[in-house]
Design a protein around this motif. Structure first.
Motif, mmCIF file in Angstrom:
data_model
loop_
_atom_site.group_PDB
_atom_site.id
_atom_site.type_symbol
_atom_site.label_atom_id
_atom_site.label_comp_id
_atom_site.label_asym_id
_atom_site.label_seq_id
_atom_site.Cartn_x
_atom_site.Cartn_y
_atom_site.Cartn_z
ATOM 1 N N HIS A 12 88.971 59.262 -16.907
ATOM 2 C CA HIS A 12 88.639 57.864 -17.196
ATOM 3 C C HIS A 12 87.369 57.800 -18.009
ATOM 4 N N LEU A 13 87.294 56.871 -18.879
ATOM 5 C CA LEU A 13 86.109 56.649 -19.695
ATOM 6 C C LEU A 13 85.179 55.736 -18.922
ATOM 7 N N ASN A 52 83.957 47.461 -3.194
ATOM 8 C CA ASN A 52 83.578 46.520 -4.257
ATOM 9 C C ASN A 52 84.742 45.638 -4.694
ATOM 10 N N GLY A 53 85.693 45.441 -3.789
ATOM 11 C CA GLY A 53 86.819 44.574 -4.102
ATOM 12 C C GLY A 53 87.502 44.123 -2.830
ATOM 13 N N ASP A 54 88.590 43.370 -2.998
ATOM 14 C CA ASP A 54 89.326 42.866 -1.844
ATOM 15 C C ASP A 54 90.720 42.478 -2.300
ATOM 16 N N ILE A 78 85.470 46.121 -12.491
ATOM 17 C CA ILE A 78 86.785 45.930 -13.085
ATOM 18 C C ILE A 78 87.767 46.890 -12.441
ATOM 19 N N LEU A 79 89.024 46.428 -12.282
ATOM 20 C CA LEU A 79 90.057 47.247 -11.658
ATOM 21 C C LEU A 79 90.454 48.420 -12.550
ATOM 22 N N THR A 98 90.785 51.591 -7.953
ATOM 23 C CA THR A 98 89.328 51.638 -7.797
ATOM 24 C C THR A 98 88.710 50.461 -8.530
ATOM 25 N N CYS A 99 87.508 50.100 -8.106
ATOM 26 C CA CYS A 99 86.722 49.076 -8.790
ATOM 27 C C CYS A 99 85.538 49.773 -9.452
ATOM 28 N N LEU A 100 85.528 49.816 -10.785
ATOM 29 C CA LEU A 100 84.496 50.530 -11.529
ATOM 30 C C LEU A 100 83.404 49.582 -11.980
#
Length: 415
Positions: A12-13, A52-54, A78-79, A98-100
Motif C-alpha cells: 500500500h502507498l 479508528n473506525g466503526d 480513510i478506508l 483498515t483505517c489509514l
C-alpha cells in the motif's frame, strides 16, 4: 479448544512521497476442537471492532451467513480498500479492512464573517475534497457569487476563505431600556434593513418606532419607553390640583392638591409612581345623617368628625334583622337592619278552640310556640287522624307559620 492465526500481507502507498510499504496484519481464528469435524456454523456474532473506525448502522448480536457489514473511518482517516466490508461466512467474519491516517489532510477552517455550509464527509479523501461556505448578512464571498468554495491540496486550502463587506453596512442598532427589538442579533446590518422597537407592558413609547440603515448609520434617534400617570382619579370632583393640570405625568412627577367639599382632608403632595398616584392623605367624603328605620332608631357613635358609625335598636317586641353596626364609607351609608314584627296568637282563640290564651298573646319573630287544644278537642292531621292535642307554630315577621295544617281544634266524633 485451540487457536490459530493467519497472515494477510498487502502492498500500500502510505503517502504520496513514500515508497511502497508492506503491511502485514494478523487475523486470529478461534476454533472449537469439539466442533472441528462438524457442519459449518450458520451464524456470526457481533462484527469485529475496527481501529479508528466503526460499523455503519446498529450492530446486532448475530448475523446469518452471507450478511455483510460496512465500515466507516473517523475524520482524517480513510478506508483501505475503499468501500470495504466484512461478510459472515461459516460463523467467521471475513474481509480485511483498515483505517489509514491520511497525511496532508486539511482541517475545516474558520471563515471571518461567514460560516461553513458543507464540509468533509467520512470515507472521502480530504486531500482532494472541497468545502462550501456562505457569508453573514451584509457580506459576500471574496470570489464573488452567493457561495464560496475551497479545495484541500497538500494540507492547504486553495483560494481565499474570506467574506468582504457588501455595500454600506450599519453597526447594531442602539439598545433602548424597557424596549424589545424583534430581530436576531447580528454584528452588521445591510443597507435598507429596518428595526422596529416595542415597549414592555405598562410602558409607552415616545419617538419613532422604526429605524432604517442608510449610508452606514441609522436614520433617526431611537425611541424611549416611559411610564406615565393620567390625571388623579376624582380630579375636579374630589380633589383640586394646585399645579398646572396636564393630560399625563412622567414617572416621579409630583403635584400639590387639596380636598373639595363635601370631601374632607388637608390634601398634600401626590407622586406618580409606576403609572399610579401615591397620595399621602385621602380626601374622605363627609357622611349624611344615618338612615332611619321603621319601629326602631339608631344609636350614634362619633368617629373623627361627624357620625361615621351607628348601632340600631327596635321598639318593644320587635326584633332586629341583624345585629352590629353599619359604617359610612366615602359618604355612603349601607342598608340598615329592619325591625321584624311580632305575632299575635290570641286571634286564634275563638274559632280555633285553643286552650287558655289571654286576650292578647304575642311571640317574637323567629320564636316557636306550642299551642294546646281545649279539653275534649283535638287537632286534625290529614294523615294521622284525630289524636293530636299539641300544635307547634313559628313567628315570621308578624305571620304565624304552621305548615299545611292550620291550628284548628275540633271535637272528636266517634263513628
Amino acid at each position: 479448544m485451540f487457536y490459530s492465526f493467519h497472515f494477510y500481507c498487502i502492498y500500500h502507498l502510505i503517502n504520496m512521497k513514500s515508497s511502497l510499504t508492506l503491511l502485514c496484519l494478523v487475523v486470529w481464528v478461534n476454533v472449537d476442537a469439539s466442533s472441528a469435524q462438524t457442519e459449518p456454523k450458520d451464524f456470526c456474532g457481533p462484527p469485529p471492532h475496527l481501529m479508528n473506525g466503526d460499523t455503519m448502522g446498529h450492530n446486532r448480536e448475530r448475523y446469518r451467513n452471507g450478511e455483510s457489514v460496512h465500515y466507516e473511518c473517523q475524520k482524517y482517516y480513510i478506508l483501505d480498500p475503499p468501500s470495504a466490508y466484512k461478510t459472515c461466512r461459516d460463523g467467521i467474519w471475513t474481509g480485511l479492512i483498515t483505517c489509514l491516517k491520511i497525511e496532508g489532510a486539511c482541517i475545516n477552517p474558520t471563515v471571518m464573517n461567514g460560516f461553513i455550509v458543507q464540509s468533509n464527509e467520512r470515507n472521502v479523501d480530504p486531500r482532494n475534497s472541497k468545502i462550501y461556505y456562505s457569508c453573514n448578512v451584509g457580506f459576500k464571498p471574496s470570489t464573488g457569487g452567493w457561495w464560496g468554495e475551497a479545495t484541500c491540496t497538500e494540507g492547504t486550502w486553495s483560494g481565499i476563505l474570506q467574506c468582504i463587506a457588501q455595500g454600506v453596512i450599519c453597526d447594531p442598532p442602539p439598545k433602548v431600556e424597557n424596549a424589545i427589538v424583534k430581530i436576531p442579533y447580528q454584528n452588521k446590518y445591510i443597507e435598507g434593513f429596518e428595526v422596529n422597537y416595542e415597549c414592555r407592558k405598562s410602558f409607552e413609547i415616545e419617538g419613532l418606532k422604526k429605524l432604517t440603515c442608510e449610508n452606514g448609520s441609522w436614520t433617526t434617534s431611537p425611541p424611549t419607553c416611559k411610564q406615565y400617570c393620567g390625571k388623579p382619579e376624582g380630579t375636579g370632583k374630589k380633589i383640586l390640583i394646585l399645579d398646572q393640570v396636564q393630560k399625563r405625568y412622567e414617572n416621579g412627577n409630583q403635584i400639590d392638591y387639596i380636598c373639595i367639599s363635601p370631601y374632607k382632608g388637608p390634601g398634600g403632595k401626590a407622586t406618580c409612581q409606576n403609572r399610579e398616584w401615591l397620595m399621602p392623605v385621602e380626601c374622605k367624603a363627609s357622611c349624611p345623617d344615618p338612615p332611619s328605620i321603621e319601629n326602631g332608631d339608631f344609636i350614634k357613635e362619633k368617629r373623627d368628625e361627624g357620625i361615621t358609625e351607628v348601632y340600631y335598636q327596635c321598639s318593644r317586641r320587635y326584633t332586629l334583622s341583624f345585629t352590629g353596626s353599619i359604617r359610612c364609607q366615602n359618604g355612603i351609608w349601607p342598608s340598615p337592619p329592619k325591625c321584624l314584627r311580632p305575632c299575635e296568637i290570641s286571634t286564634f282563640d275563638a274559632e280555633y278552640n285553643l286552650k287558655n290564651l289571654p286576650k292578647k298573646y304575642y311571640t317574637a319573630h323567629g320564636e316557636k310556640k306550642t299551642l294546646q287544644c281545649k279539653e275534649g278537642y283535638y287537632h286534625k292531621y290529614k294523615i294521622l287522624g284525630w289524636n293530636i292535642v299539641e300544635i307547634e307554630v313559628k313567628c315570621d315577621d308578624g305571620e304565624m307559620q304552621y305548615g299545611e295544617h292550620k291550628p284548628i281544634c275540633a271535637i272528636l266524633i266517634h263513628r
